[in-house]
Each structure stands twice: as C-alpha cells, then as structure tokens.
Design a protein around this motif. Structure first.
Motif, PDB file in Angstrom:
ATOM      1  N   LEU A  66      51.194  39.411  35.493  1.00 52.96           N
ATOM      2  CA  LEU A  66      52.082  39.870  36.559  1.00 52.96           C
ATOM      3  C   LEU A  66      51.430  40.893  37.492  1.00 52.96           C
ATOM      4  O   LEU A  66      51.658  40.831  38.712  1.00 52.96           O
ATOM      5  CB  LEU A  66      53.378  40.423  35.974  1.00 52.96           C
ATOM      6  N   PRO A  67      50.618  41.843  36.987  1.00 53.12           N
ATOM      7  CA  PRO A  67      49.954  42.740  37.941  1.00 53.12           C
ATOM      8  C   PRO A  67      49.046  42.020  38.926  1.00 53.12           C
ATOM      9  O   PRO A  67      48.869  42.472  40.059  1.00 53.12           O
ATOM     10  CB  PRO A  67      49.144  43.678  37.018  1.00 53.12           C
ATOM     11  N   PHE A  68      48.481  40.871  38.510  1.00 56.07           N
ATOM     12  CA  PHE A  68      47.650  40.096  39.426  1.00 56.07           C
ATOM     13  C   PHE A  68      48.519  39.395  40.466  1.00 56.07           C
ATOM     14  O   PHE A  68      48.301  39.536  41.679  1.00 56.07           O
ATOM     15  CB  PHE A  68      46.825  39.072  38.645  1.00 56.07           C
ATOM     16  N   MET A 101      36.989  31.563  46.025  1.00 57.08           N
ATOM     17  CA  MET A 101      37.682  31.315  44.767  1.00 57.08           C
ATOM     18  C   MET A 101      37.810  32.627  43.995  1.00 57.08           C
ATOM     19  O   MET A 101      36.843  33.386  43.876  1.00 57.08           O
ATOM     20  CB  MET A 101      36.922  30.305  43.904  1.00 57.08           C
ATOM     21  N   ILE A 102      38.996  32.863  43.474  1.00 59.21           N
ATOM     22  CA  ILE A 102      39.276  34.051  42.668  1.00 59.21           C
ATOM     23  C   ILE A 102      39.788  33.600  41.313  1.00 59.21           C
ATOM     24  O   ILE A 102      40.593  32.673  41.230  1.00 59.21           O
ATOM     25  CB  ILE A 102      40.328  34.948  43.354  1.00 59.21           C
ATOM     26  N   GLU A 103      39.333  34.244  40.247  1.00 60.00           N
ATOM     27  CA  GLU A 103      39.839  33.946  38.905  1.00 60.00           C
ATOM     28  C   GLU A 103      40.982  34.873  38.553  1.00 60.00           C
ATOM     29  O   GLU A 103      40.870  36.097  38.710  1.00 60.00           O
ATOM     30  CB  GLU A 103      38.727  34.106  37.856  1.00 60.00           C
ATOM     31  N   ASP A 104      42.079  34.297  38.067  1.00 62.86           N
ATOM     32  CA  ASP A 104      43.163  35.131  37.570  1.00 62.86           C
ATOM     33  C   ASP A 104      42.794  35.633  36.171  1.00 62.86           C
ATOM     34  O   ASP A 104      41.726  35.297  35.640  1.00 62.86           O
ATOM     35  CB  ASP A 104      44.492  34.378  37.629  1.00 62.86           C
ATOM     36  N   PRO A 105      43.628  36.447  35.530  1.00 62.40           N
ATOM     37  CA  PRO A 105      43.250  36.996  34.221  1.00 62.40           C
ATOM     38  C   PRO A 105      43.004  35.952  33.138  1.00 62.40           C
ATOM     39  O   PRO A 105      42.342  36.245  32.141  1.00 62.40           O
ATOM     40  CB  PRO A 105      44.457  37.875  33.864  1.00 62.40           C
ATOM     41  N   ASP A 106      43.517  34.730  33.313  1.00 63.33           N
ATOM     42  CA  ASP A 106      43.311  33.667  32.330  1.00 63.33           C
ATOM     43  C   ASP A 106      42.204  32.699  32.733  1.00 63.33           C
ATOM     44  O   ASP A 106      42.009  31.674  32.081  1.00 63.33           O
ATOM     45  CB  ASP A 106      44.623  32.902  32.115  1.00 63.33           C
ATOM     46  N   GLY A 107      41.469  33.018  33.790  1.00 64.22           N
ATOM     47  CA  GLY A 107      40.359  32.173  34.214  1.00 64.22           C
ATOM     48  C   GLY A 107      40.743  31.023  35.115  1.00 64.22           C
ATOM     49  O   GLY A 107      39.892  30.189  35.445  1.00 64.22           O
ATOM     50  N   ALA A 140      37.511  44.719  44.053  1.00 64.06           N
ATOM     51  CA  ALA A 140      37.637  46.133  43.705  1.00 64.06           C
ATOM     52  C   ALA A 140      38.516  46.337  42.479  1.00 64.06           C
ATOM     53  O   ALA A 140      38.326  47.290  41.708  1.00 64.06           O
ATOM     54  CB  ALA A 140      38.194  46.914  44.892  1.00 64.06           C
ATOM     55  N   ALA A 141      39.482  45.437  42.284  1.00 63.28           N
ATOM     56  CA  ALA A 141      40.375  45.534  41.128  1.00 63.28           C
ATOM     57  C   ALA A 141      39.756  44.943  39.864  1.00 63.28           C
ATOM     58  O   ALA A 141      40.373  44.966  38.802  1.00 63.28           O
ATOM     59  CB  ALA A 141      41.700  44.833  41.430  1.00 63.28           C
ATOM     60  N   GLY A 142      38.542  44.381  39.970  1.00 59.30           N
ATOM     61  CA  GLY A 142      37.833  43.895  38.795  1.00 59.30           C
ATOM     62  C   GLY A 142      37.981  42.425  38.506  1.00 59.30           C
ATOM     63  O   GLY A 142      37.541  41.954  37.452  1.00 59.30           O
ATOM     64  N   TYR A 143      38.576  41.667  39.429  1.00 59.45           N
ATOM     65  CA  TYR A 143      38.728  40.227  39.211  1.00 59.45           C
ATOM     66  C   TYR A 143      37.480  39.493  39.690  1.00 59.45           C
ATOM     67  O   TYR A 143      36.853  39.865  40.682  1.00 59.45           O
ATOM     68  CB  TYR A 143      39.975  39.696  39.929  1.00 59.45           C
ATOM     69  N   ARG A 144      37.119  38.449  38.972  1.00 55.60           N
ATOM     70  CA  ARG A 144      35.894  37.708  39.266  1.00 55.60           C
ATOM     71  C   ARG A 144      36.060  36.836  40.506  1.00 55.60           C
ATOM     72  O   ARG A 144      37.097  36.191  40.683  1.00 55.60           O
ATOM     73  CB  ARG A 144      35.505  36.854  38.058  1.00 55.60           C
ATOM     74  N   ILE A 145      35.031  36.822  41.354  1.00 56.04           N
ATOM     75  CA  ILE A 145      35.004  35.977  42.551  1.00 56.04           C
ATOM     76  C   ILE A 145      33.878  34.963  42.350  1.00 56.04           C
ATOM     77  O   ILE A 145      32.715  35.225  42.701  1.00 56.04           O
ATOM     78  CB  ILE A 145      34.749  36.808  43.831  1.00 56.04           C
ATOM     79  N   PRO A 146      34.160  33.801  41.755  1.00 54.61           N
ATOM     80  CA  PRO A 146      33.083  32.863  41.441  1.00 54.61           C
ATOM     81  C   PRO A 146      32.503  32.137  42.651  1.00 54.61           C
ATOM     82  O   PRO A 146      31.426  31.540  42.549  1.00 54.61           O
ATOM     83  CB  PRO A 146      33.739  31.864  40.486  1.00 54.61           C
TER      84      PRO A 146
END
Length: 286
Positions: A23-25, A122-128, A102-108
C-alpha cells in the motif's frame, strides 16, 4: 457471443506478500486513491484494497497464509509466461522515476526512447511486479512527482507460449478488436499483438526465446503477482458460455457474488484468469 463492454477500461487483480508493504507503494508513492467501496472485507480470503488509476480499478490483496510461499516468477517481461507487466501513460516520467528511485524501488529499465516520440521506464513494486510507465514526448510535461495521467485506463502485457492460440482466444472468442497499431515488431524478433478492451490495450507477445518459467496455475489465491484481469460486461452469461463451448476452462462459472453483481472466471490458453463482471442496472424508482 463476443463480450459487450459496459465499462471502457480493464481492471487488474494483484496478489501481494505483505499488504503493509504494497500500500505505501501504490497509495503513498503513486498516489492511487480508494474507489467508493475502498477496503472490501472478503472474510477468510482477506481484504481487497480497491484503488483507482483513472477509471481502471487496481485490486490489491494479500495472499492467503497457506499460499504465502508461492511467489511470482522474478525477472520481468522475458523471464516467464503469463501476465508480466501493466502500463500507465503519464506526462512526468522523469519526476516519477526519480521519486521511485529515491524511495528505494528498483528501476530495471529506462527511462529510454522506445520509438520516436515515446519513452518508457519499468519500475518494480515490492513484490517484483513490473509497472511500465509510458510517456508521449509531444505532450507537455506536468510538474510534480505524483502521476500525471495522460490516459484514463491501464494497459496489460501478457507473454504467451503460442501467439496464435492466444489470439484465437482473445480476438476470436472474446471478440476484442485490433488496436490502431495492431502489430508491433520488436528488436528481439518477436511481435507484439495489440488488442483493445475499451480504451485499454491488451499487449500479447510470444517470447523470441521461450523461458522455462511460467505463472503459477490456480487463480488469484494460488500465488503472488498479476493474477487476473477484469472486463465489465453486459452479457456475462452468453460470453462465458461461448468460451466454455469453445473448449476453454471456466474455473468459476457465472456466479452472483453479492446482490446485483455477478462474475465468472475464464482461463486463457496459458492459464491466465480473465474475470468477467456484470453489474445489474439499478431498479427504476417508483
């Protein structure tokens, strides 16, 4: 009978490992807000958090405890067969990507120019799960790091084992029409087949090199990831019957889940779940 849409956009069901991380994402970072129902208590199946992205509903739910070890295949688009990414069209890509990074989410991937006038990331959510951002560079860039939508619906990317089998299901049985760009050759030699479900684009592609992994079978509660997508229709029973008569599995037949609302679930040739939803019109006022 082909599906008769009663809503011009698709919805998406996402199962997650930890709702307090997801939810924070989706709410905090991307800024999706609850729809009119909000958090829907589904009893033993948990709580469905119903978030709006334009007119598309993003239905986020924590996976039941008994299936918590079943996670979506990692690695993005080319790593597995199944629903591998979904798309939002925006006008402030750089700001959104910077905020996610900046929030630490991966940008593949990206931001990069995909074709003249079109950029993607492309951005990965907390579950990939992969969320694709698309920006038309001819549109004036919006200020701010919250999503500035340029289209009121999401799109969906489905990687399939055999493109022709998938097209027979989606085009011929469900009756989805071709997009204005019906086929798009890609650099790896594959072809993206583009169909329309209202304003949403369903992007179907067969891997150039088939992967060994595929989405876990068994519907929404079987694993994390993008587990089903939804079309709201006005002919649920007829469309479901047409798919069943054509030989496709219907794990959930036409069923009223609450007064005035019915669903069915149909499996495509790769085992992905397509939900049909029908809402009865309100009774006339006397």
């Amino acid at each position: 009978m082909a599906v008769e849409l009663a809503k011009d956009s698709i919805d998406l069901g996402i199962m997650v490992q930890d709702i307090e991380t997801a939810l924070p994402f989706y709410q905090g970072l991307l800024g999706f807000e609850y729809d009119g129902i909000g958090a829907m208590d589904m009893g033993k199946r948990g709580v469905m958090h119903r978030l709006l992205c334009g007119t598309s509903l993003i239905k986020v739910r924590q996976i039941p405890a008994g299936a918590a070890g079943n996670v979506a295949a990692p690695g993005g688009i080319n790593a597995a067969i199944g629903m591998r990414y979904w798309t939002i069209s925006i006008s402030n890509m750089d700001a959104v990507v910077e905020r996610c990074n900046a929030a630490g989410y991966r940008i593949p991937m990206g931001p990069l120019e995909f074709r003249p006038g079109v950029r993607i990331a492309m951005i990965e959510d907390p579950d990939g799960n992969w969320l694709e951002l698309v920006e038309n560079t001819t549109v004036t860039t919006a200020d701010g790091s919250k999503l500035a939508l340029t289209k009121d619906s999401i799109d969906l990317g489905i990687m399939v084992e055999e493109a022709e089998a998938a097209m027979e299901f989606y085009r011929d049985v469900l009756g989805l029409p071709a997009d204005s760009i019906p086929e798009m050759p890609l650099p790896d030699g594959s072809v993206m087949h583009r169909l329309r479900a209202g304003t949403s684009v369903i992007k179907i592609r067969q891997h150039a090199k088939p992967p060994s992994a595929r989405s876990a079978p068994g519907g929404s509660d079987a694993a994390t990831g993008l587990r089903y997508w939804t079309m709201t229709v006005s002919n649920l029973a007829a469309a479901t019957r047409r798919a069943q008569e054509a030989g496709y599995a219907v794990p959930i037949p036409a069923t009223e889940i609450r007064p005035g609302t019915s669903i069915s679930m149909i499996e495509d040739p790769d085992g992905n779940y397509v939900e049909l939803l029908e809402v009865a019109p309100p009774a006339p006022k006397l």
